[in-house]
Design a protein around this motif. Structure first.
Motif, PDB file in Angstrom:
ATOM      1  N   THR A 197      22.469  42.546  12.765  1.00 16.01           N
ATOM      2  CA  THR A 197      21.513  43.476  12.149  1.00 16.01           C
ATOM      3  C   THR A 197      20.505  44.009  13.148  1.00 16.01           C
ATOM      4  O   THR A 197      19.594  44.733  12.769  1.00 16.01           O
ATOM      5  CB  THR A 197      20.767  42.776  11.002  1.00 16.01           C
ATOM      6  N   GLY A 198      20.631  43.627  14.395  1.00 17.27           N
ATOM      7  CA  GLY A 198      19.739  44.136  15.418  1.00 17.27           C
ATOM      8  C   GLY A 198      18.742  43.113  15.923  1.00 17.27           C
ATOM      9  O   GLY A 198      18.194  43.258  17.002  1.00 17.27           O
ATOM     10  N   ASP A 199      18.499  42.048  15.156  1.00 17.50           N
ATOM     11  CA  ASP A 199      17.533  41.039  15.587  1.00 17.50           C
ATOM     12  C   ASP A 199      18.204  39.788  16.141  1.00 17.50           C
ATOM     13  O   ASP A 199      17.538  38.847  16.544  1.00 17.50           O
ATOM     14  CB  ASP A 199      16.577  40.673  14.448  1.00 17.50           C
ATOM     15  N   GLY A 200      19.538  39.741  16.142  1.00 15.38           N
ATOM     16  CA  GLY A 200      20.255  38.598  16.706  1.00 15.38           C
ATOM     17  C   GLY A 200      20.411  37.430  15.766  1.00 15.38           C
ATOM     18  O   GLY A 200      20.989  36.409  16.131  1.00 15.38           O
ATOM     19  N   ASN A 201      19.914  37.531  14.535  1.00 13.82           N
ATOM     20  CA  ASN A 201      20.016  36.447  13.568  1.00 13.82           C
ATOM     21  C   ASN A 201      21.384  36.519  12.895  1.00 13.82           C
ATOM     22  O   ASN A 201      21.805  37.579  12.447  1.00 13.82           O
ATOM     23  CB  ASN A 201      18.908  36.572  12.516  1.00 13.82           C
ATOM     24  N   THR A 202      22.091  35.382  12.816  1.00 17.21           N
ATOM     25  CA  THR A 202      23.439  35.358  12.244  1.00 17.21           C
ATOM     26  C   THR A 202      23.508  34.676  10.879  1.00 17.21           C
ATOM     27  O   THR A 202      24.596  34.393  10.393  1.00 17.21           O
ATOM     28  CB  THR A 202      24.426  34.662  13.201  1.00 17.21           C
ATOM     29  N   VAL A 203      22.367  34.420  10.254  1.00 15.37           N
ATOM     30  CA  VAL A 203      22.345  33.729   8.965  1.00 15.37           C
ATOM     31  C   VAL A 203      22.640  34.716   7.846  1.00 15.37           C
ATOM     32  O   VAL A 203      21.984  35.747   7.728  1.00 15.37           O
ATOM     33  CB  VAL A 203      20.978  33.052   8.709  1.00 15.37           C
ATOM     34  N   ASP A 204      23.638  34.405   7.021  1.00 16.41           N
ATOM     35  CA  ASP A 204      23.930  35.156   5.797  1.00 16.41           C
ATOM     36  C   ASP A 204      23.432  34.285   4.647  1.00 16.41           C
ATOM     37  O   ASP A 204      24.050  33.279   4.312  1.00 16.41           O
ATOM     38  CB  ASP A 204      25.426  35.432   5.679  1.00 16.41           C
ATOM     39  N   VAL A 205      22.320  34.660   4.059  1.00 11.09           N
ATOM     40  CA  VAL A 205      21.650  33.827   3.060  1.00 11.09           C
ATOM     41  C   VAL A 205      22.546  33.549   1.859  1.00 11.09           C
ATOM     42  O   VAL A 205      22.560  32.428   1.337  1.00 11.09           O
ATOM     43  CB  VAL A 205      20.313  34.465   2.617  1.00 11.09           C
ATOM     44  N   ASP A 206      23.312  34.531   1.414  1.00  9.66           N
ATOM     45  CA  ASP A 206      24.196  34.320   0.263  1.00  9.66           C
ATOM     46  C   ASP A 206      25.249  33.254   0.557  1.00  9.66           C
ATOM     47  O   ASP A 206      25.522  32.383  -0.273  1.00  9.66           O
ATOM     48  CB  ASP A 206      24.870  35.627  -0.151  1.00  9.66           C
ATOM     49  N   VAL A 207      25.841  33.317   1.737  1.00  7.99           N
ATOM     50  CA  VAL A 207      26.833  32.315   2.137  1.00  7.99           C
ATOM     51  C   VAL A 207      26.183  30.946   2.225  1.00  7.99           C
ATOM     52  O   VAL A 207      26.734  29.942   1.736  1.00  7.99           O
ATOM     53  CB  VAL A 207      27.486  32.705   3.485  1.00  7.99           C
ATOM     54  N   GLU A 208      25.007  30.873   2.822  1.00  8.65           N
ATOM     55  CA  GLU A 208      24.317  29.589   2.978  1.00  8.65           C
ATOM     56  C   GLU A 208      23.962  28.979   1.619  1.00  8.65           C
ATOM     57  O   GLU A 208      24.100  27.780   1.419  1.00  8.65           O
ATOM     58  CB  GLU A 208      23.056  29.760   3.823  1.00  8.65           C
ATOM     59  N   ARG A 209      23.503  29.795   0.684  1.00 15.07           N
ATOM     60  CA  ARG A 209      23.177  29.291  -0.653  1.00 15.07           C
ATOM     61  C   ARG A 209      24.419  28.743  -1.344  1.00 15.07           C
ATOM     62  O   ARG A 209      24.363  27.706  -2.003  1.00 15.07           O
ATOM     63  CB  ARG A 209      22.542  30.388  -1.493  1.00 15.07           C
ATOM     64  N   ASN A 210      25.544  29.443  -1.212  1.00 11.51           N
ATOM     65  CA  ASN A 210      26.781  28.960  -1.815  1.00 11.51           C
ATOM     66  C   ASN A 210      27.239  27.649  -1.180  1.00 11.51           C
ATOM     67  O   ASN A 210      27.656  26.727  -1.882  1.00 11.51           O
ATOM     68  CB  ASN A 210      27.885  30.013  -1.703  1.00 11.51           C
ATOM     69  N   LEU A 211      27.156  27.571   0.138  1.00 10.56           N
ATOM     70  CA  LEU A 211      27.522  26.332   0.828  1.00 10.56           C
ATOM     71  C   LEU A 211      26.604  25.190   0.421  1.00 10.56           C
ATOM     72  O   LEU A 211      27.056  24.058   0.233  1.00 10.56           O
ATOM     73  CB  LEU A 211      27.477  26.535   2.341  1.00 10.56           C
ATOM     74  N   PHE A 212      25.315  25.488   0.267  1.00  6.98           N
ATOM     75  CA  PHE A 212      24.361  24.460  -0.144  1.00  6.98           C
ATOM     76  C   PHE A 212      24.683  23.952  -1.543  1.00  6.98           C
ATOM     77  O   PHE A 212      24.682  22.749  -1.798  1.00  6.98           O
ATOM     78  CB  PHE A 212      22.930  25.019  -0.090  1.00  6.98           C
ATOM     79  N   MET A 213      24.995  24.871  -2.460  1.00  9.51           N
ATOM     80  CA  MET A 213      25.319  24.479  -3.825  1.00  9.51           C
ATOM     81  C   MET A 213      26.593  23.620  -3.866  1.00  9.51           C
ATOM     82  O   MET A 213      26.631  22.584  -4.520  1.00  9.51           O
ATOM     83  CB  MET A 213      25.508  25.714  -4.699  1.00  9.51           C
TER      84      MET A 213
END
Length: 131
Positions: A88-104
């Motif tokens: 996205t231009g800032d170098g961050n690779t976190v996809d919050v939706d994926v992380e929330r699903n993995l957490f659940m």
């Protein structure tokens, strides 16, 4: 006759700890979702479980003879995740939706392991009481 907890409790005694560690990794990713340059991390659950069940440990070095000798159990290697989305231009690779699903998913499996352990302890208690 002695009770072998490894035989009585099975693999669930190890999965609880590995799931807790995985939960920490995923929640760190979620917390760092807006941090520029942060790279999402993850664990290989099967490898971490193998390391936990092998009872491997890392000896901690002592710099002074009066220090207490200690070791820690190996709970799996934390690696960088392959991003699912373009940069996205800032170098961050976190996809919050994926992380929330993995957490659940991780929390559901963690709770299942706790439920299995609870059942095992209940059965051991009955056996000890002679019920």
């Amino acid at each position: 006759m002695a009770i072998s907890f490894n035989n009585a409790l099975g693999i669930h005694q190890y999965t609880v700890g590995v799931r807790e560690r995985n939960s920490e990794v995923i929640s760190t990713n979620i917390a760092q979702a807006n941090t520029p340059g942060f790279k999402a991390k993850g664990m290989d659950f099967q490898r971490a479980l193998q390391a936990a069940t092998s009872e491997a440990s890392i000896g901690l070095s002592r710099t002074n003879g009066r220090h207490i000798a200690a070791s820690t159990n190996v709970t799996g290697e934390v690696l960088y995740r392959v991003p699912n989305q373009p940069d996205t231009g800032d170098g961050n690779t976190v996809d919050v939706d994926v992380e929330r699903n993995l957490f659940m998913q991780n929390q559901l499996r963690h709770q299942a392991s706790l439920d299995f352990l609870g059942g095992k302890f209940k059965n051991l208690t009955k056996a000890i009481k002679g019920e």
